[in-house]
Design an enzyme around this catalytic site. Structure first.
Site, PDB file in Angstrom:
ATOM      1  N   GLU A 302      10.346   5.180   9.802  1.00  0.00           N
ATOM      2  CA  GLU A 302       9.301   5.019   8.794  1.00  0.00           C
ATOM      3  C   GLU A 302       8.879   6.362   8.187  1.00  0.00           C
ATOM      4  OE1 GLU A 302       7.068   0.967  10.056  1.00  0.00           O
ATOM      5  OE2 GLU A 302       6.396   2.755  11.131  1.00  0.00           O
ATOM      6  N   ASP A 376       8.636  -6.451  15.146  1.00  0.00           N
ATOM      7  CA  ASP A 376       7.423  -5.633  15.129  1.00  0.00           C
ATOM      8  C   ASP A 376       6.209  -6.423  15.592  1.00  0.00           C
ATOM      9  OD1 ASP A 376       5.684  -3.561  14.745  1.00  0.00           O
ATOM     10  OD2 ASP A 376       5.707  -3.606  12.576  1.00  0.00           O
ATOM     11  N   GLU A 404      -2.478  -6.624  15.252  1.00  0.00           N
ATOM     12  CA  GLU A 404      -1.975  -6.313  13.914  1.00  0.00           C
ATOM     13  C   GLU A 404      -1.433  -7.540  13.201  1.00  0.00           C
ATOM     14  OE1 GLU A 404       1.412  -3.416  11.851  1.00  0.00           O
ATOM     15  OE2 GLU A 404       1.017  -3.292  14.013  1.00  0.00           O
TER      16      GLU A 404
END
Length: 712
Positions: A302, A376, A404
């Site tokens: 990332e 993820d 998240e």
């Protein structure tokens, strides 16, 4: 006159209300007064005097915790004496008479952090090889009292199954928290090292009470500033707070730090000047913090810098850091969450492809830290294919406590079932029974070091975690790190008793809410193997239609691949062939539609809308049933919670009640938005027995949340 009386009454009412209010700050260490008179009397008799030979900062912590806990629960502070015949005797094996140590035949089997608690005649004996074990045992004893258990005829030992039990804070130096939903960071870097907030001490107490022994203070998207001299003084101050609680501090290491703060021209891990810089920096850290734990590294993922920027491998990057840490007994935790900007293949495969060729090439003080699943932190994922694929490398589990992708801090989602689902998964790496847990604890491949990390859900909200029930995920994480064989339901009941009430009807009913909460969320968000349908950037709310982001695998459409023919990601040989990364027994099960669990169908297969499942539903019908049942489950959760009104404090009851109302509204939003969108491909009607959706698809697509938490 009447008005004056009213004001006096109001003031008195508010005073009483404030005095009796519970804001959640005390977590599971409320230590409320024992209400059962018989138990209270017996507890008082057994705990009236305590003998703790020796002196150390940890023993002082133990004494303070016993004064607080026993004093509050039993209404009388215990007397600390030098008499070995005291009601409670606490000491290392070398500090108490051999007579007592010999009473327990299993003492030789306990590990460094382990302990024994047993009753000899009328005395409770707590012993352990180290002060750390005595600390954990003390919290165990207090937990027995908190949950109303007998202290008679105790005969127990306990040792952690995992050595490194860490929280990873994704906290930035400016006090923002990446994916944080409970306020700002608890670390006030501006006032450190001179001001030590009492919260730091309570944080250490809470972690020690559940066996957590390490804390990574800073975000994996690291700032090199954390390694500068002034900030290392701040880290030292926190390490000094944590040390009596046997919690080591760790830092994230930004790979480009030699460039950014070292004024070098490169960060190439094979460069001599770079090696020298990291050695000097590491020596500087250990001079300040002799028990510093080591570095956590996110590299070449990332956009983060890493060894591949210089044509080097992950192993070469990790080993450079491992070499400078080794003389200090420090470790490197090298994250396997990598996906290349250049690679176009299924993200599910990328970590495996990069790391498996490096198996056996890492130093023996390097752990490769692997997320529980390959995408993820989804509400449900199959276990990561790296587990079982790198037998020569210690693999450290990474779970996420912060929600998240699980509704964030407005949804009640108990994560112990998710943790256990992954840890109990069989990789077949060495035949049947090669569970993920046995790989993580090092027992399958005989590794010296092992660990589990959890991405923290902690902020500076008064109740630490935002949602009162999010505290349960912090608690359960610690308990399962210590012993992954513990029952998720029993952990929930234990937490409920310590956090809310010992009332049996409350505990049983609310435990059912907790145990069903994760499955409810999967149903109203990502049923039958769908994944990554969340809003982009902030990951809040549904957005399965997003298809315009620069990377294909940042778009929800990449994962569900809905079209007029069907839905789901084909990871079989006819698709990305990600299933080839699992051992044959696992691959065969998930490839075969007759064997694959419904929970993973659309994770591994692209199936026609009319394809019939084992229960007789078509794919479209199953989607409808799942989304509606998930929403209805939240409605049931509300109804059960409403019945608890007079069993707990009013403040937290109303707080959870309001949050469940938000969860119900958002579950309906997820249901309607996803079904309306997928309906444009299936061309089928939502079953008539279900209520109609509230708005049009255009309405849901028009919603935007530029300031949603976690948007960074």
């Amino acid at each position: 006159m009447h008005y004056t009386k009213y004001l006096l009454f109001l003031a008195f009412f508010l005073l009483v209300r404030v005095a009796s209010a519970e804001n959640g700050y005390e977590l599971w260490m409320r230590y409320t007064k024992v209400s059962d008179e018989k138990l209270l009397t017996r507890y008082q008799e057994l705990t009236s005097s305590i003998h703790i030979p020796g002196n150390s900062a940890t023993l002082d912590v133990i004494r303070a915790e016993l004064r607080l806990g026993i004093g509050k629960m039993l209404g009388k502070i215990p007397h600390f004496t030098t008499e070995a015949t005291a009601g409670i005797l606490i000491g290392q094996l070398s500090d108490i008479p051999s007579l007592y140590a010999g009473e327990h035949t299993s003492l030789e089997g306990i590990t460094e952090d382990g302990y024994a608690i047993y009753t000899k005649e009328k005395q409770i004996v707590i012993t352990a090889p180290t002060d750390a074990g005595l600390l954990y045992a003390t919290f165990h004893l207090l937990r027995l009292i908190q949950t109303g258990q007998s202290l008679e005829r105790l005969h127990l030992t306990s040792s952690p199954k995992v050595k490194l039990r860490l929280l990873n804070h994704w906290d930035n130096l400016n006090r923002t928290v990446e994916r944080g939903y409970a306020g700002f960071s608890i670390w006030d870097w501006h006032t450190l090292p001179d001001y030590i907030d009492e919260r730091y001490i309570d944080y250490a107490r809470a972690n020690a009470s559940i066996g957590i022994n390490g804390v990574v203070l800073t975000n994996v998207n690291a700032s090199a500033t954390a390694l500068t001299p002034s900030y290392l003084q701040k880290v030292k101050a926190l390490a000094d707070v944590m040390r009596p609680y046997h919690i080591k501090v760790y830092l994230t290491a930004r790979f480009s730090a030699p460039l950014e703060i070292g004024r070098l021209e490169t960060a190439d891990p094979l460069n001599k000047e770079v090696k020298r810089w990291w050695k000097e920096k590491t020596d500087e850290i250990y001079a300040l913090i002799p028990d510093f734990g080591g570095f956590l590294v996110k590299a070449n993922s990332e956009g983060q810098p890493g060894p591949q920027d210089y044509g080097r491998t992950h192993a070469e990057g990790a080993n450079m850091l491992a070499d400078v840490l080794a003389p200090h007994q420090g470790i490197v935790m090298w994250r396997a969450f990598v996906y290349s900007h250049e690679a176009l293949e299924d993200r599910h495969k990328q970590a495996y492809n990069e790391f498996v060729p490096l198996d056996g090439k890492f130093r023996d003080n390097v752990l490769v830290q692997v997320k529980n699943g390959a995408i993820d932190f989804m509400p449900r994922e199959p276990f990561h294919p790296l587990f079982g694929a790198m037998p020569q490398t210690p693999l450290m589990m990474e779970f996420q406590l912060t929600q998240e992708y699980l509704g964030q801090a407005t949804h009640l989602v108990y994560l112990a079932p998710l943790f256990k689902e992954c840890l109990n998964s069989d990789t077949y790496a060495q035949g049947e029974g090669s569970t993920v847990a046995k790989i993580v604890d090092g027992s399958l491949d005989k590794h010296r070091i092992n660990g589990i990390a959890g991405v923290s859900n902690i902020g500076n909200d008064i109740n630490w975690c935002g949602h009162p029930f999010a505290q349960a995920n912090w608690y359960a994480f610690g308990r399962l790190c210590w012993d992954y064989d513990l029952n998720a339901s029993e952990i929930a009941k234990e937490w409920l008793k310590m956090t809310f009430s010992n009332d049996s009807s409350f505990v049983e009913q609310v435990c059912q809410i907790m145990m069903g909460s994760r499955e409810a969320l999967v149903n109203y968000m990502n049923p039958i193997g769908l994944h990554h349908l969340m809003g982009t950037g902030h990951h809040y709310g549904p957005a399965p239609w997003v298809d315009d982001l620069p990377r294909a695998d940042w778009n929800p459409t990449y994962y569900h691949k809905a079209d007029t023919q069907g839905i789901g990601f084909d990871r079989t040989t006819s698709g990305s062939n990600a299933l080839s990364q699992y051992h044959p027994e696992v691959r065969r099960k998930w490839e075969d539609l007759s064997l694959c669990e419904d929970e993973y169908l659309l994770w591994f297969h692209h199936l026609p809308w009319d394809d019939q499942l084992k229960d007789g539903h078509s794919i479209w019908e199953k989607l409808c049933e799942s989304y509606y049942s998930g929403m209805q489950s939240v409605k049931t959760m509300q109804e059960v919670w409403d019945r608890q009104q007079n069993k707990i404090d009013d403040q937290r009851f109303k707080q959870v009640q309001m949050l469940l109302a938000i969860q119900y509204k958002e579950a309906k939003w997820w249901r309607d938005a996803c079904l309306l969108y997928f309906q444009t491909f299936s061309g089928q009607e939502i079953l008539p027995k279900h209520e109609k959706v509230a708005h049009t698809l255009e309405y849901y697509r028009s919603l935007h949340f530029p300031y949603a938490p976690g948007h960074w």
